[in-house]
Design a protein around this motif. Structure first.
Motif, PDB file in Angstrom:
ATOM      1  N   MET A   1       0.857  -1.187   0.000  1.00 20.05           N
ATOM      2  CA  MET A   1       0.000   0.000   0.000  1.00 20.05           C
ATOM      3  C   MET A   1       0.892   1.235   0.000  1.00 20.05           C
ATOM      4  N   SER A   2       0.635   2.161  -0.931  1.00 17.61           N
ATOM      5  CA  SER A   2       1.457   3.364  -1.067  1.00 17.61           C
ATOM      6  C   SER A   2       0.672   4.570  -0.572  1.00 17.61           C
ATOM      7  N   TYR A   3       1.048   5.050   0.631  1.00 15.72           N
ATOM      8  CA  TYR A   3       0.421   6.264   1.135  1.00 15.72           C
ATOM      9  C   TYR A   3       1.271   7.456   0.746  1.00 15.72           C
ATOM     10  N   SER A   4       0.658   8.607   0.668  1.00 13.66           N
ATOM     11  CA  SER A   4       1.370   9.806   0.234  1.00 13.66           C
ATOM     12  C   SER A   4       2.476  10.153   1.221  1.00 13.66           C
ATOM     13  N   THR A   5       3.676  10.419   0.694  1.00 13.21           N
ATOM     14  CA  THR A   5       4.813  10.764   1.554  1.00 13.21           C
ATOM     15  C   THR A   5       4.732  12.204   2.038  1.00 13.21           C
ATOM     16  N   GLN A   6       3.887  13.008   1.394  1.00 12.65           N
ATOM     17  CA  GLN A   6       3.674  14.385   1.815  1.00 12.65           C
ATOM     18  C   GLN A   6       2.218  14.563   2.222  1.00 12.65           C
ATOM     19  N   THR A   7       1.983  15.444   3.178  1.00 12.30           N
ATOM     20  CA  THR A   7       0.612  15.688   3.623  1.00 12.30           C
ATOM     21  C   THR A   7      -0.227  16.181   2.465  1.00 12.30           C
ATOM     22  N   MET A   8      -1.346  15.530   2.228  1.00 12.40           N
ATOM     23  CA  MET A   8      -2.229  15.877   1.125  1.00 12.40           C
ATOM     24  C   MET A   8      -2.853  17.247   1.372  1.00 12.40           C
ATOM     25  N   ALA A   9      -2.798  18.100   0.354  1.00 14.39           N
ATOM     26  CA  ALA A   9      -3.418  19.420   0.440  1.00 14.39           C
ATOM     27  C   ALA A   9      -4.849  19.310  -0.073  1.00 14.39           C
ATOM     28  N   LEU A  10      -5.804  19.467   0.823  1.00 10.82           N
ATOM     29  CA  LEU A  10      -7.206  19.337   0.453  1.00 10.82           C
ATOM     30  C   LEU A  10      -7.816  20.688   0.103  1.00 10.82           C
ATOM     31  N   PRO A  11      -8.820  20.715  -0.752  1.00 10.12           N
ATOM     32  CA  PRO A  11      -9.615  21.930  -0.929  1.00 10.12           C
ATOM     33  C   PRO A  11     -10.174  22.376   0.422  1.00 10.12           C
ATOM     34  N   GLN A  12     -10.344  23.664   0.601  1.00  7.01           N
ATOM     35  CA  GLN A  12     -10.682  24.210   1.910  1.00  7.01           C
ATOM     36  C   GLN A  12     -11.966  23.623   2.479  1.00  7.01           C
ATOM     37  N   PHE A  13     -12.978  23.443   1.639  1.00 13.50           N
ATOM     38  CA  PHE A  13     -14.250  22.897   2.136  1.00 13.50           C
ATOM     39  C   PHE A  13     -14.038  21.526   2.752  1.00 13.50           C
ATOM     40  N   LEU A  14     -13.283  20.667   2.087  1.00 12.32           N
ATOM     41  CA  LEU A  14     -13.044  19.322   2.599  1.00 12.32           C
ATOM     42  C   LEU A  14     -12.177  19.356   3.854  1.00 12.32           C
ATOM     43  N   GLN A  15     -11.207  20.265   3.862  1.00  8.96           N
ATOM     44  CA  GLN A  15     -10.356  20.415   5.045  1.00  8.96           C
ATOM     45  C   GLN A  15     -11.198  20.801   6.261  1.00  8.96           C
ATOM     46  N   ASP A  16     -12.121  21.718   6.066  1.00  4.63           N
ATOM     47  CA  ASP A  16     -12.961  22.173   7.182  1.00  4.63           C
ATOM     48  C   ASP A  16     -13.873  21.052   7.689  1.00  4.63           C
ATOM     49  N   ARG A  17     -14.433  20.266   6.759  1.00  4.94           N
ATOM     50  CA  ARG A  17     -15.317  19.172   7.181  1.00  4.94           C
ATOM     51  C   ARG A  17     -14.522  18.100   7.934  1.00  4.94           C
ATOM     52  N   LEU A  18     -13.313  17.860   7.499  1.00  2.00           N
ATOM     53  CA  LEU A  18     -12.483  16.867   8.181  1.00  2.00           C
ATOM     54  C   LEU A  18     -12.169  17.317   9.598  1.00  2.00           C
ATOM     55  N   ILE A  19     -11.859  18.590   9.760  1.00  2.00           N
ATOM     56  CA  ILE A  19     -11.588  19.129  11.098  1.00  2.00           C
ATOM     57  C   ILE A  19     -12.828  19.019  11.981  1.00  2.00           C
ATOM     58  N   ASP A  20     -14.009  19.233  11.381  1.00  2.00           N
ATOM     59  CA  ASP A  20     -15.248  19.099  12.145  1.00  2.00           C
ATOM     60  C   ASP A  20     -15.367  17.713  12.777  1.00  2.00           C
ATOM     61  N   PHE A  21     -14.898  16.702  12.077  1.00  2.00           N
ATOM     62  CA  PHE A  21     -15.060  15.325  12.544  1.00  2.00           C
ATOM     63  C   PHE A  21     -13.894  14.835  13.405  1.00  2.00           C
ATOM     64  N   THR A  22     -12.702  15.350  13.164  1.00  2.00           N
ATOM     65  CA  THR A  22     -11.520  14.766  13.816  1.00  2.00           C
ATOM     66  C   THR A  22     -10.755  15.742  14.692  1.00  2.00           C
ATOM     67  N   GLY A  23     -11.016  17.046  14.564  1.00  2.00           N
ATOM     68  CA  GLY A  23     -10.171  18.016  15.232  1.00  2.00           C
ATOM     69  C   GLY A  23      -8.865  18.168  14.470  1.00  2.00           C
ATOM     70  N   HIS A  24      -8.054  19.142  14.859  1.00  3.60           N
ATOM     71  CA  HIS A  24      -6.814  19.405  14.122  1.00  3.60           C
ATOM     72  C   HIS A  24      -5.829  18.249  14.244  1.00  3.60           C
ATOM     73  N   GLU A  25      -5.724  17.633  15.403  1.00 11.48           N
ATOM     74  CA  GLU A  25      -4.767  16.533  15.574  1.00 11.48           C
ATOM     75  C   GLU A  25      -5.186  15.318  14.749  1.00 11.48           C
ATOM     76  N   GLY A  26      -6.447  14.971  14.786  1.00 14.75           N
ATOM     77  CA  GLY A  26      -6.921  13.821  14.036  1.00 14.75           C
ATOM     78  C   GLY A  26      -6.848  14.029  12.532  1.00 14.75           C
TER      79      GLY A  26
END
Length: 585
Positions: A1-26
């Motif tokens: 399995m090949s995971y990205s070696t660099q942190t994926m840059a998400l579109p802002q809307f998706l980034q915000d929804r992810l933070i809603d569910f996981t918090g900044h650390e998650g």
């Protein structure tokens, strides 16, 4: 399995929804589980991707269930030869609109289901923007009865037409069984009664353009109009066989709802889908980014007994569906028997006590199983996180609104940096061999669809549709090599106007995850069926099977709620698909 070696840059809307569910650390943990674009965007991987809750048909049905859409047959007339007229009223999300269908007697000819059939279809339907009065409905029926593709025109109060054709194997057999007072034999693997003949919309034949559908209309969403029209063909197919049977025998039984629910709409799609994927790469990025984000979020979740039970149930249903897939003559995909067997092994693993997170299971499947099995399991994992899927679903609209706009002020140095970052596979490709760009696509006027030809051998190369992004990138890179870093993109285009498309394409896609396919589609060994399968899975077809390397078949809307089920909030007796029950978009 090949995971990205660099942190994926998400579109802002998706980034915000992810933070809603996981918090900044998650958030960082989830982003670390997103697979690399080089892995995901290979043709081999895209061909294996399966439908999930984030497929368009699934999202449409979820909305229909949540809002309890009403689909009522308000008038019908039918003869025993199958000719008939049906008028429906739809109430959805505070809107009301009409759908009509005109069925014709079967002429005994098997239709190919392509535009080359012209107007000689077994059924024509029209989906209106709003409610149509009797006079307007009769005028549309008169248009259908012309049966002349050059003369048939509609107005901008119509979203589109739904041509369809009978199944030569199953339509008459179903009617005959009902006339005899019995249900059809579903051991014969009856999956549909009518086949989709394409949705003629977005300005064709005078219909309203997609952008003209009023904002707030329930079908003002990518692919919702197309797919709802197919869903309505499904309803017509059931009403039509019931009506024909009644006309032939007043004591005929009606199709049992449990069997009717199993029926979908047949579909066969061709290689023009490959051209569409290349024409709108930001669409591809939107679809794949959301799926990969939902998959990464699902992988990050701890394995619980409740989730294990749900996954096992869904997995068992999927295994059963693979057992009904008919094999084709050409071996263009992993045999369904093998996928079913491997999924059964995964099901056995789930019986073993284990803790940890779902990523552990997913990685085990990825290492031990075929790519088809891997992506099927991944889609089942996506279905485990419905709330997250529903939260990010609005990005399907936001992502497709991106526009290709030239930035003439960009420097050549920046352009070269983008090419190195996003197009390494294209830059490394060896273009010296004829096999590296052997094929071209063109729109056939005679057949009304995209066809593929061999360069030099076949005519029409001068009418080539864009498909070869590898050639485009190498042409751009070779020209940029003769300019200094400080030169502006606008200056390059003044000297090379043909590069306007190439430069604006790489500019507007930069920063979008999963935007470009990592293989060349013009090579001698590229199989169009691989990307057709990806497109159909994104739309919502399950178990799409290649008829050949040029065409892929499948069935829309099998097993989903009927109109009476929608009004009950998706509740289905005798085993309802859980993912449709009170789904929230």
């Amino acid at each position: 399995m090949s995971y990205s070696t660099q942190t994926m840059a998400l579109p802002q809307f998706l980034q915000d929804r992810l933070i809603d569910f996981t918090g900044h650390e998650g958030t960082q943990a989830v982003l670390g589980l997103m697979r690399s674009a080089d892995e995901v965007m290979s043709v081999a991987n895209l061909s294996c991707i399966k439908a999930s809750r984030l497929s368009f048909a699934d999202m449409l049905v979820a909305r229909m269930v949540r809002e309890r859409w009403s689909i009522r047959l308000i008038s019908s007339e039918c003869r025993d030869d199958g000719a008939g007229r049906f008028v429906y009223r739809i109430e959805a999300g505070g809107h009301a609109f009409s759908y009509i269908a005109r069925a014709y007697p079967w002429d005994g000819k098997e239709k190919v289901g392509r535009r080359s059939d012209g107007a000689l279809r077994d059924l024509f339907g029209a989906l209106f923007v709003g409610l149509a009065d009797d006079a307007r409905i009769n005028r549309e029926f008169e248009t259908f009865d012309m049966r002349d593709v050059d003369a048939m025109r509609t107005d901008s109060d119509v979203i589109g037409w739904t041509p369809a054709n009978r199944s030569s194997r199953h339509f008459d057999a179903t009617v005959d069984a009902l006339v005899q007072g019995k249900q059809p034999d579903f051991d014969e693997n009856i999956q549909y009664l009518l086949r989709n003949g394409g949705f003629q919309s977005s300005g064709r034949n005078g219909s309203i353009s997609y952008l003209g559908i009023p904002a707030g209309h329930p079908l003002c969403h990518p692919f919702f109009a197309d797919l709802f029209a197919i869903y309505l063909v499904r309803i017509v197919s059931i009403d039509l066989v019931n009506a024909v049977a009644r006309n032939r025998n007043p004591h005929a039984v009606q199709l049992d709802s449990r069997l009717a629910r199993h029926l979908g709409v047949g579909n066969s799609s061709g290689q023009g889908m490959c051209v569409a994927l290349q024409r709108w790469p930001h669409w591809v990025s939107t679809w794949v980014t959301q799926r990969e984000l939902a998959l990464a979020y699902a992988k990050s979740q701890a394995v619980t007994n409740e989730a294990r039970v749900t996954l096992k149930k869904n997995l068992a249903e999927v295994i059963a569906s693979y057992e009904g897939i008919e094999s084709t003559g050409e071996e263009l995909m992993t045999p369904s028997e093998r996928v079913a067997s491997e999924l059964q092994s995964v099901l056995d693993w789930l019986d073993q006590p284990s803790k940890g997170h779902w990523v552990d299971f997913a990685d085990k499947v990825a290492v031990a199983m075929d790519g088809e099995t891997r992506e099927q399991f991944n889609s089942i994992l996506v279905d485990l996180v419905p709330d997250f899927c529903d939260a990010i679903a609005p990005y399907f609209i936001l992502g497709t609104q991106r526009q290709r706009v030239l930035k003439p002020e960009m420097s050549v140095a920046t352009l070269r940096s983008i090419l190195r970052r996003n197009y390494s596979s294209a830059l490394r490709s060896d273009r010296t061999l004829a096999s590296s760009h052997q094929h071209f696509w063109y729109h056939s006027v005679d057949h009304g669809e995209q066809r593929r030809g061999d360069r030099i051998v076949d005519p029409s190369e001068e009418y080539e549709s864009f498909i070869d992004h590898f050639g485009l990138i190498q042409r751009l890179a070779s020209v940029l090599a003769s300019y200094t870093d400080q030169t502006l993109a606008g200056e390059v285009i003044l000297r090379h106007p043909d590069l306007h498309f190439a430069i604006s394409r790489v500019q507007y896609l930069d920063g979008l995850p999963y935007a470009e396919i990592r293989d060349c589609l013009a090579t001698s060994d590229f199989l169009p069926s691989n990307l057709i399968r990806f497109f159909l899975a994104s739309l919502g077809i399950r178990s799409a099977t290649p008829l050949s390397m040029r065409y892929v078949r499948g069935t829309f809307f099998q097993g989903v709620p009927l109109p009476e089920d929608l009004l009950a909030g998706g509740h289905i007796e005798h085993g309802a698909p859980a993912k449709y029950k009170e789904a929230v978009l």
